[in-house]
Enzyme design. Structure first.
Site, mmCIF file in Angstrom:
data_model
loop_
_atom_site.group_PDB
_atom_site.id
_atom_site.type_symbol
_atom_site.label_atom_id
_atom_site.label_comp_id
_atom_site.label_asym_id
_atom_site.label_seq_id
_atom_site.Cartn_x
_atom_site.Cartn_y
_atom_site.Cartn_z
ATOM 1 C CG ASN A 293 21.647 35.230 11.629
ATOM 2 O OD1 ASN A 293 21.711 34.187 11.000
ATOM 3 N ND2 ASN A 293 21.361 35.268 12.924
ATOM 4 C CG ASP B 256 58.934 46.649 49.534
ATOM 5 O OD1 ASP B 256 60.039 46.238 49.138
ATOM 6 O OD2 ASP B 256 58.323 46.145 50.490
ATOM 7 C CG ASP C 117 60.520 40.483 51.331
ATOM 8 O OD1 ASP C 117 61.375 39.589 51.198
ATOM 9 O OD2 ASP C 117 60.444 41.222 52.326
ATOM 10 C CG ASP D 93 55.014 44.629 53.635
ATOM 11 O OD1 ASP D 93 56.216 44.791 53.331
ATOM 12 O OD2 ASP D 93 54.630 43.794 54.481
ATOM 13 C CG ASP E 224 23.191 43.872 20.905
ATOM 14 O OD1 ASP E 224 24.001 42.947 20.758
ATOM 15 O OD2 ASP E 224 23.213 44.906 20.225
ATOM 16 C CG ASN F 41 21.386 44.446 16.608
ATOM 17 O OD1 ASN F 41 22.271 43.606 16.578
ATOM 18 N ND2 ASN F 41 21.592 45.692 16.993
#
Length: 914
Positions: free
Chosen positions: A680, A616, A353, A612, A709, A705
């Site tokens: 890798n 609506d 609106d 609002d 990570d 690893n």
């Protein structure tokens, strides 16, 4: 209009003893059986009355039937741990390490076990912390229903409703259970979530036909459906998983749905798992053919598989979403569920609106324009006050009035109004079909008079004689951007009530003029939304000329205007085509807003709606993401997914950017895993076949690893380049695969260069070889994040966050330290010569330069642009609707079932044309 009077039921109903009530409820009812019975029978069989249940009885039934819930948002540590341990490769690696320990290789087995435990623990702690944050977020949101308890209407949580509760439902409400109607007034219900029927269904308390299909239960309103117009009172028949919507929702699972991020990551992880299984199998077979020990070959192969799979990916995503909720809260955007963050970032169309978003939302009365020869401004103003819905027989305030009526009462002129001489006989309130209010008033010495006040188009159509001067005045005010209300009257001697049929042969008295100025920052906010690729469309109840004037003043390009009457004349196909370009929809009703949003979604748009008001709510439910504001009505806030603490498009733009930032940071981790990390592991697989020894021990691969990570857990807090926020991003496995095919081999190329350097330049023994490649591997696959995280030149045109910089450099430093530390021998490393580190530095620089060049080439190709739209299916909206019926505890294992009662047939009918 259907009305039933409760009084005659109460005596009979209240004579039912508590024991007989509970006996009847033990055989439980279904909505299908109650739909074909009279309303008073439903109350009697359910042991209830028009005055509702007592609080004690409601508590007993809650214990018997369980909560009215179909979801749980309880963070479950065991489920999180189960997800960490779900990988069959991980389980097999644990088993193989145990076998290796049993056969005497204690050192390698202990190293592997410790690293796996730390890795799983790291993923568990981060993901569980994020789930706890999501639980706290969801628990802050409560959805309420008006229920009669102890004879008094009160609000309770929807999860506390029980069979026999008498509930009141109004416009925009989501029906909280399967309910048998007792009274109704002009009731229409949107049941598309259950039946697929696009048109609302008329409802009344009159019994339905026995054995009626689900879509033909006209005497009932069903859980999860939406009250589209009117109001009603009804008695709850079934709740939770026994309701029709509950059965469907539970069929999709009890847990909150995964976000599209998480589903995309699951597909990506499955892709990598396929690659890992194929590569692991080949490595294992090749090592056996080279006569290497069985356990060593199996451990190495499984370690490669673990290295390829993104073990901490769920933790990265969960951490990103949890971080996003905190960032959004700081930007005055509150989200009800984590999935809302993604929906917000995905939005490419916003329907809103203009009042309060493009304008200040403070409507002021500026004056009156009389039309009749004898009318004065004071007369028009007085008629306007008389035609408000306020009770002016008592001291009147603007509280609770619609904005235009409130502006009248707040104006200085209202201080001199004396309503004591006029008596209101009847009132016909405003509705969105008539778009006007009419009152029947009388005063001493004068006949009764109808005063009608409303939209000029509708009021003037009821006036037989409208002068050209009046039309000219009206057009001038519209052209100036003023909001105009027409006032007309006619004598009505002897009339006792006023109905819509009485609104005829009116005499136009004049116009009330109001002004709602454009917001100072609205133009800037619209520019920001446009830069984010969001098309803004205005849906307003105001005059089209006024809406066009406001949009023109703010520089919003108009793609055309459609009015409510034009919308009604268009079929769904024609309206969908017109809505693609039109940007202003004026004089539209709540039903037309909801229809417009539905058609935009069917076109593949990700549609947000900002509203609002009570009216609506329909559009908020229909949108992909419903947005309201903290000052909105309770119905609108209840229907919304996201609540803005300020009704400002600039705040909304901040929220959209945050949603897209989360996706951008998540994809960084994915692209890393498909480039350096994958390269890798491929290098390790190739070297294991070419060399006479394993290039890296299984424990060393897992340690590599784990370090890699751990450093990437800082990615969720990284900065994101502005251009990555300009358009919604979607998962594209093809894009990820192409990225992997290009950057994986580049990583492997430098791994092979390291192998050659160690073997031919330094004549390294296995321990030195493994130490050298361990350091090179951790350095390249960690530092590549600085190139991959941006499409710009890293550091010079795009700086990483301090957290990511510190984490990445810390991981590289630790990776260099370990082969040189006292733990080196335990980990299987030998000391390295100093010249190696000089050569390593040169190789890393060359590697990062080559990656940067490849990146520029890769993203310059049109084929790498993001894919098209993503369509959300019906299950997305079922999950979204079911979220309001959620508990912070696990759902009961079982609930009493309805015995010997037929279920209504579910029929999906094709949608009727409009």
């Amino acid at each position: 209009m259907q009305r039933l009077i409760f009084g005659r039921w109460n005596a009979a109903v209240m004579t039912v003893t508590e024991e007989s009530c509970m006996a009847q409820l033990g055989t439980e009812e279904t909505i299908g059986t109650e739909a074909s019975e009279p309303a008073e029978s439903a109350l009697s069989r359910l042991g209830s009355a028009a005055s509702g249940l007592s609080s004690e009885e409601a508590q007993r039934r809650l214990a018997q039937f369980g909560p009215n819930a179909v979801r749980t948002h309880k963070a479950n540590g065991w489920l999180v741990l189960g997800r960490q341990l779900r990988s069959p490769i991980l389980i097999l690696l644990f088993v193989t390490a145990g076998i290796s320990l049993f056969l005497g290789d204690a050192t390698n087995s202990v190293v592997i076990a410790v690293i796996l435990v730390v890795s799983v623990g790291l993923g568990f702690s981060n993901e569980f912390r994020a789930e706890r944050a999501a639980e706290a977020l969801h628990s802050r949101v409560t959805h309420r229903a008006v229920v009669v308890r102890d004879g008094t209407p009160r609000e309770v949580n929807v999860t506390e409703l029980v069979p026999g509760d008498v509930v009141h439902l109004g416009l925009g409400s989501i029906v909280p259970a399967d309910v048998r109607l007792l009274t109704s007034k002009d009731l229409l219900c949107d049941e598309s979530i259950l039946t697929g029927e696009s048109q609302p269904v008329n409802k009344s308390p009159e019994p339905s036909q026995p054995g009626a299909a689900l879509g033909d239960l006209t005497s009932c309103v069903l859980m999860g459906t939406v009250i589209q117009s009117g109001s009603c009172t009804g008695v709850v028949v079934t709740t939770g998983g026994r309701a029709e919507f509950g059965r469907i929702a539970l069929g999709l699972g009890e847990r909150q749905p995964q976000t599209e991020f998480q589903l995309g990551l699951k597909r990506f992880s499955f892709l990598l798992l396929q690659v890992a299984v194929a590569l692991t199998t080949l490595i294992f077979i090749a090592n056996l053919l080279l006569n290497r020990p069985l356990i060593e070959s199996l451990l190495f192969s499984l370690a490669i598989a673990v290295g390829i799979t993104p073990q901490l990916l769920p933790a990265v995503v969960s951490t990103s979403l949890a971080t996003g909720t905190r960032q959004l809260a700081q930007r005055k955007v509150l989200v009800k569920r984590l999935v809302c963050i993604e929906d917000l970032g995905d939005m490419d169309t916003l329907v809103t609106d203009k009042t309060g978003t493009l304008t200040e939302g403070r409507i002021t009365y500026t004056g009156a324009l009389p039309v009749g020869p004898t009318a004065t401004e004071a007369d028009i103003f007085r008629l306007g006050l008389l035609a408000t819905e306020a009770d002016y027989s008592t001291p009147t305030t603007a509280a609770g009035q619609n904005p235009l009526d409130a502006a009248l009462w707040e104006s200085p002129e209202a201080a001199g109004f004396n309503g004591g001489r006029q008596r209101r006989v009847d009132l016909l309130p405003f509705d969105h079909q008539r778009r006007m209010t009419s009152v029947l008033v009388e005063e001493p010495g004068a006949p009764r008079t109808i005063i009608t006040k409303g939209a000029p188009e509708q009021v003037l159509a009821l006036c037989p004689d409208v002068s050209e001067q009046a039309q000219t005045l009206l057009e001038e005010q519209f052209a100036a951007g003023s909001r105009v209300v027409a006032v007309a009257t006619r004598p009505a001697p002897g009339l006792q009530t006023v109905e819509p049929s009485d609104e005829h042969d009116l005499q136009l008295a004049g116009f009330l003029i109001f002004l709602d100025r454009p917001k100072a920052n609205a133009a800037e906010s619209l520019e920001r939304l446009a830069s984010l690729g969001i098309s803004v469309k205005i849906a307003t109840g105001d005059n089209p000329r006024v809406a066009e004037k406001v949009c023109a003043d703010l520089g919003l390009d108009s793609g055309g205007t459609l009015t409510g009457s034009q919308i009604d004349e268009l079929s769904d196909t024609a309206l969908a085509a017109a809505a693609r370009t039109a940007s202003i929809f004026a004089r539209v009703s709540p039903e037309q807003k909801a229809r417009l949003i539905r058609l935009l979604r069917q076109e593949g748009r990700a549609v947000g709606f900002l509203g609002d008001g009570v009216n609506d709510a329909l559009a908020l439910h229909q949108a992909d993401v419903g947005i309201s504001v903290d000052s909105a009505t309770d119905v609108a806030k209840d229907a919304a997914d996201i609540v803005l603490l300020a009704k400002d498009l600039g705040v909304l733009a901040e929220g959209v950017m945050e949603g897209r930032r989360i996706f951008a940071n998540t994809i960084k981790y994915v692209l890393m895993g498909t480039s350096s990390n994958f390269g890798n592991m491929f290098s390790a697989a190739t070297a294991s076949v070419a060399l006479s020894f394993l290039p890296m021990l299984p424990g060393q691969i897992l340690l590599n690893n784990l370090l890699y990570d751990s450093g990437q857990l800082a990615i969720p807090g990284d900065r994101v380049d502005k251009e990555q926020l300009y358009a919604p991003s979607h998962w594209n496995i093809g894009f990820i695969r192409r990225f992997m095919v290009l950057f994986g081999p580049i990583s492997s190329l430098f791994d092979f260069a390291t192998f050659a350097l160690m073997l031919f330049a330094f004549h390294a023994v296995p321990g030195e070889f493994r130490a050298g490649w361990f350091i090179e591997s951790i350095a390249t696959q960690t530092l590549i994040i600085f190139a991959i995280r941006t499409r710009r030149v890293p550091f010079l045109r795009s700086r990483p966050s301090a957290g990511l910089l510190a984490a990445s450099l810390g991981v590289v430093a630790l990776g260099i330290f370990l082969p040189l530390s006292p733990l080196a021998a335990f980990l299987g490393f030998d000391p390295l010569p100093v010249p190696f580190f000089i050569a390593l530095l040169a190789m890393i620089v060359v590697y990062l330069v080559l990656v940067e060049l490849a990146k520029q080439w890769f993203f310059s190709r049109a084929a790498q642009l993001p894919p098209g739209v993503r369509r959300r299916g019906k299950s997305h909206h079922i999950h979204r609707r079911a979220a309001r019926f959620s508990l912070p505890v696990p759902l009961p294992v079982s609930v009493p079932r309805i015995r010997n009662a037929p279920r209504p047939r579910r029929v999906r009918r094709p949608a009727r044309g409009v």
